[in-house]
Design a protein around this motif. Structure first.
Motif, PDB file in Angstrom:
ATOM      1  N   LEU A 379       0.855  -1.186   0.000  1.00  0.00           N
ATOM      2  CA  LEU A 379       0.000   0.000   0.000  1.00  0.00           C
ATOM      3  C   LEU A 379       0.890   1.235   0.000  1.00  0.00           C
ATOM      4  O   LEU A 379       1.769   1.365   0.854  1.00  0.00           O
ATOM      5  N   PRO A 380       0.688   2.143  -0.956  1.00  0.00           N
ATOM      6  CA  PRO A 380       1.599   3.284  -1.100  1.00  0.00           C
ATOM      7  C   PRO A 380       1.565   4.238   0.097  1.00  0.00           C
ATOM      8  O   PRO A 380       0.560   4.332   0.815  1.00  0.00           O
ATOM      9  N   ALA A 381       2.687   4.935   0.286  1.00  0.00           N
ATOM     10  CA  ALA A 381       2.887   5.789   1.457  1.00  0.00           C
ATOM     11  C   ALA A 381       2.052   7.065   1.409  1.00  0.00           C
ATOM     12  O   ALA A 381       1.753   7.650   2.448  1.00  0.00           O
ATOM     13  N   ASP A 382       1.650   7.467   0.214  1.00  0.00           N
ATOM     14  CA  ASP A 382       1.008   8.781   0.082  1.00  0.00           C
ATOM     15  C   ASP A 382      -0.502   8.759   0.278  1.00  0.00           C
ATOM     16  O   ASP A 382      -1.190   9.726  -0.015  1.00  0.00           O
ATOM     17  N   LYS A 383      -1.018   7.641   0.753  1.00  0.00           N
ATOM     18  CA  LYS A 383      -2.450   7.543   1.009  1.00  0.00           C
ATOM     19  C   LYS A 383      -2.661   6.932   2.390  1.00  0.00           C
ATOM     20  O   LYS A 383      -1.788   6.263   2.936  1.00  0.00           O
ATOM     21  N   ALA A 384      -3.846   7.147   2.942  1.00  0.00           N
ATOM     22  CA  ALA A 384      -4.180   6.524   4.224  1.00  0.00           C
ATOM     23  C   ALA A 384      -5.420   5.652   4.085  1.00  0.00           C
ATOM     24  O   ALA A 384      -5.588   4.664   4.793  1.00  0.00           O
ATOM     25  N   ASN A 385      -6.267   6.004   3.128  1.00  0.00           N
ATOM     26  CA  ASN A 385      -7.501   5.244   2.918  1.00  0.00           C
ATOM     27  C   ASN A 385      -7.389   4.393   1.665  1.00  0.00           C
ATOM     28  O   ASN A 385      -7.171   4.917   0.571  1.00  0.00           O
ATOM     29  N   PHE A 386      -7.536   3.111   1.845  1.00  0.00           N
ATOM     30  CA  PHE A 386      -7.450   2.173   0.738  1.00  0.00           C
ATOM     31  C   PHE A 386      -8.810   1.504   0.616  1.00  0.00           C
ATOM     32  O   PHE A 386      -9.335   0.978   1.599  1.00  0.00           O
ATOM     33  N   SER A 387      -9.381   1.568  -0.578  1.00  0.00           N
ATOM     34  CA  SER A 387     -10.780   1.167  -0.711  1.00  0.00           C
ATOM     35  C   SER A 387     -10.929  -0.221  -1.314  1.00  0.00           C
ATOM     36  O   SER A 387     -10.118  -0.644  -2.153  1.00  0.00           O
ATOM     37  N   LYS A 388     -11.960  -0.879  -0.914  1.00  0.00           N
ATOM     38  CA  LYS A 388     -12.385  -2.137  -1.522  1.00  0.00           C
ATOM     39  C   LYS A 388     -12.418  -1.970  -3.040  1.00  0.00           C
ATOM     40  O   LYS A 388     -12.927  -0.963  -3.531  1.00  0.00           O
ATOM     41  N   GLY A 389     -11.852  -2.921  -3.766  1.00  0.00           N
ATOM     42  CA  GLY A 389     -11.874  -2.847  -5.227  1.00  0.00           C
ATOM     43  C   GLY A 389     -10.619  -2.223  -5.828  1.00  0.00           C
ATOM     44  O   GLY A 389     -10.354  -2.409  -7.016  1.00  0.00           O
ATOM     45  N   GLU A 390      -9.829  -1.517  -5.025  1.00  0.00           N
ATOM     46  CA  GLU A 390      -8.580  -0.949  -5.552  1.00  0.00           C
ATOM     47  C   GLU A 390      -7.556  -2.069  -5.770  1.00  0.00           C
ATOM     48  O   GLU A 390      -7.574  -3.089  -5.084  1.00  0.00           O
ATOM     49  N   VAL A 391      -6.652  -1.824  -6.723  1.00  0.00           N
ATOM     50  CA  VAL A 391      -5.679  -2.839  -7.118  1.00  0.00           C
ATOM     51  C   VAL A 391      -4.285  -2.429  -6.647  1.00  0.00           C
ATOM     52  O   VAL A 391      -3.872  -1.285  -6.845  1.00  0.00           O
ATOM     53  N   PHE A 392      -3.565  -3.359  -6.005  1.00  0.00           N
ATOM     54  CA  PHE A 392      -2.225  -3.065  -5.493  1.00  0.00           C
ATOM     55  C   PHE A 392      -1.267  -4.189  -5.851  1.00  0.00           C
ATOM     56  O   PHE A 392      -1.680  -5.334  -6.014  1.00  0.00           O
ATOM     57  N   PRO A 393       0.037  -3.863  -5.904  1.00  0.00           N
ATOM     58  CA  PRO A 393       1.026  -4.926  -6.149  1.00  0.00           C
ATOM     59  C   PRO A 393       0.985  -5.950  -5.017  1.00  0.00           C
ATOM     60  O   PRO A 393       0.733  -5.584  -3.860  1.00  0.00           O
ATOM     61  N   VAL A 394       1.240  -7.179  -5.346  1.00  0.00           N
ATOM     62  CA  VAL A 394       1.203  -8.237  -4.327  1.00  0.00           C
ATOM     63  C   VAL A 394       2.487  -9.051  -4.378  1.00  0.00           C
ATOM     64  O   VAL A 394       3.069  -9.270  -5.445  1.00  0.00           O
ATOM     65  N   ILE A 395       2.971  -9.425  -3.206  1.00  0.00           N
ATOM     66  CA  ILE A 395       4.145 -10.297  -3.086  1.00  0.00           C
ATOM     67  C   ILE A 395       3.663 -11.568  -2.404  1.00  0.00           C
ATOM     68  O   ILE A 395       3.391 -11.585  -1.211  1.00  0.00           O
ATOM     69  N   SER A 396       3.563 -12.622  -3.212  1.00  0.00           N
ATOM     70  CA  SER A 396       3.012 -13.872  -2.693  1.00  0.00           C
ATOM     71  C   SER A 396       4.137 -14.788  -2.240  1.00  0.00           C
ATOM     72  O   SER A 396       5.204 -14.798  -2.825  1.00  0.00           O
TER      73      SER A 396
END
Lengths: 398, 398
Positions: A379-396
């Motif tokens: 989750l990027p540093a420049d935001k505080a609210n992350f919403s359902k449905g948003e897409v982010f990089p994943v490290i599995s």
């Protein structure tokens, strides 16, 4: 002091990839390694007009002139030298994998043929030229590149290496990696810790992450003594290419690693990254030696190794780093501190989409939480609210 | 004869999973194996009130009564026995990972403290009870199950095994697998094939697929001679648990495998599956021995092993089979023959979605095509038109 951002940190690390050279290994030992030569077709594929159905082979000319019944001259088996049809009105039984007999240009499968008294009758009105024949060179021509240099070798490549006779294959040499834990609180896995002690675990997590990359790492434990640390690390610097430290990089009175590395001439490229967990991460170089000094808490070490060491290693091996995997957040999430947050998530597949559900642990020290999750999303540093449905990089990591 | 559907074939195979028992291995050798015991917390996690920031520890009561400057009594290092604050108005420097000193209930990080002349001054108006302290037992309580039996062991589990002192761990025993190629056309990888010959490759592809499952399989090659086949396989039946054959299961004159297996008392559970590639697939059992006889063409063998052997193996190990991965078709595709079609595709990530683009090869014999693709998508037999945007199960091999 301004912290290094995650993006800057990764860029610095990737700029410091190293080439460890090339070695030749048995092709069956090359799984998971990075190919360092183009693999070329030693001959056409298929190498001959190959029969692709069990049945009878004959001449389409005879068939097209009205003939339906063919006297059987013999059997062309796979692995036998090419036969020649002696009489254009006859046929040869031909097996899958066999060379197409000379003089034949059609194969019709047994299912569409009746055989009686040494004669085969074809129950068809039309046949196609080269029906059921895999034409010589159709897949690939001789000298064509079949596998590009810098390909990661998987089972698919193993089959091709075998088929072109590459029983020895050039691959990128693995770095010699030393994983060092520090901390007087640590005892061995087979020991009983006293009330104020815990067992070593990070080094084993790291070993197993590296094992998946086919690197056999070594490990050492050094007590929190500046002199001992310096002497031991100095020795290791002569032998190993890469160092992964776990612990002793923060502000504690016994966090000697940055100072000791400095004393030994390892140049700090950054210290402290704008991320949670793993903020005190220290990274440096001494000539071609590379030092990743991760903070000691288990989740920090784990995620930092996956986020930074793995792509550094891949770039060093010559494969393009493409962690393009992304996931869709399944619920709203809030994180305020202005740091990149590696959020632990459980992954699920839904209709071709990858869904990430937060697994909220009890803080970055919670090693056990890793067992309940599958991955981290970034989750990027420049935001505080992350919403359902948003897409982010994943490290599995499963 | 009615062909077995892919769904029926998989159901029959999963109904014939086998239990190979349990063995104890060194925890560091347990990566990729299936856990056969619950892993229980040997004590609380954390095992003590653990300092989570480097700084000073003191009593919140003193702070709340207005005190901001605390005389430093000493240093509580990680790995040292718990100290006791001698005077409630004093403080103790405390390091990350250390036991919280007796008499303290707050830790304030060095960043928010000034230290001068042996006294620490806290620059805060409020502190929270247990601030920067990871409370004993917060993550997990003693005797709590940390890892469930039947979990596949990854790096995350390795760390937990270490931390609870499980240096030996119970895992599912691997089956003894024999991979047999047949076919007189095959020569060894280091040999030069004559014009009508090719090198062995399927067995090596299979070995490497099984290697990823941490199974060390053995391999043999047998010529197309019924008597030799029968004698050799009879011997193998005494030694191995699972057989994977590649070739000699179709209608050819030298396709002796079904007959030989029948002679040896291996019961056929099905022969021929409504699929492409891999239609002549034969599956059978003799007591607790399991026989997968795949057709000999490389792509058939490859996809059949992934589609059938892998889930059979996972079920045998006790992990639930969940190949729930799906991908979204990127373009229209047409396939008429009324068979389940395992279409080779290249996978790509797009905004959390998995996109599959067909890689059209030159037929099921095209081994090299596997290198250009990443996966197969499974197109159902009851349709011929597959549209862009539709979602299908995917079997990935990278």
């Amino acid at each position: 002091m301004e912290l290094t951002t995650v993006k800057e940190a990764l860029a610095i690390i990737l700029n410091n990839a190293e080439d460890f050279g090339i070695e030749e290994v048995d092709f069956l030992k090359s799984m998971g390694r990075v190919l360092k030569e183009n693999i070329v077709a030693d001959r056409d594929f298929p190498p001959f007009n190959r029969v692709s159905m069990d049945g009878i082979a004959f001449s389409s000319e005879a068939f097209n002139s009205g003939q339906r019944t063919f006297k059987i001259e013999g059997v062309q088996a796979a692995g036998s030298e090419q036969m020649t049809l002696q009489n254009k009105q006859h046929c040869i039984e031909a097996m899958t994998g066999a060379v197409l007999p000379n003089g034949c240009d059609v194969v019709i499968q047994y299912e569409l043929v009746t055989i009686e008294n040494g004669e085969a009758t074809v129950h068809l009105d039309n046949v196609k030229f080269f029906q059921n024949i895999h034409k010589k060179g159709l897949d690939r021509g001789a000298n064509e590149v079949l596998i590009q240099k810098n390909t990661l070798i998987t089972s698919a490549e193993i089959g091709v290496l075998a088929t072109v006779g590459k029983y020895k294959v050039k691959v990128a040499k693995q770095p010699k990696v030393m994983i060092v834990s520090t901390g007087n609180e640590l005892v061995e896995v087979n020991e009983n810790p006293a009330a104020h002690q815990i067992r070593r675990s990070n080094v084993f997590t790291l070993i197993s992450i590296l094992e998946k990359l086919h690197i056999k790492a070594e490990t050492a434990h050094i007590l929190d003594d500046k002199h001992v640390l310096q002497t031991k690390i100095e020795g290791f610097l002569n032998t190993y290419d890469v160092f992964i430290f776990s612990g002793a990089v923060s502000k504690g009175k016994f966090d000697f690693i940055p100072e000791v590395l400095d004393n030994l001439g390892v140049k700090k490229l950054f210290h402290k990254v704008k991320q949670r967990p793993g903020k005190p991460f220290w990274f440096g170089k001494k000539a071609n030696k590379t030092v990743f000094a991760f903070p000691g808490n288990p989740v920090s070490t784990f995620v930092s190794c996956l986020k930074y060491f793995t792509p550094w290693y891949q770039k060093s091996m010559g494969v393009t780093f493409e962690n393009s995997q992304q996931a869709i957040l399944s619920e709203d999430f809030f994180f305020k501190p202005g740091l990149t947050y590696f959020l632990q998530v459980k992954l699920a597949q839904q209709n071709g989409k990858l869904i990430a559900t937060p697994v909220t642990g009890k803080g970055s020290g919670d090693l056990v939480n890793l067992v309940d999750a599958d991955a981290f999303i970034e989750l990027p540093a420049d935001k505080a609210n992350f919403s359902k449905g948003e897409v982010f990089p994943v490290i599995s990591y499963r």
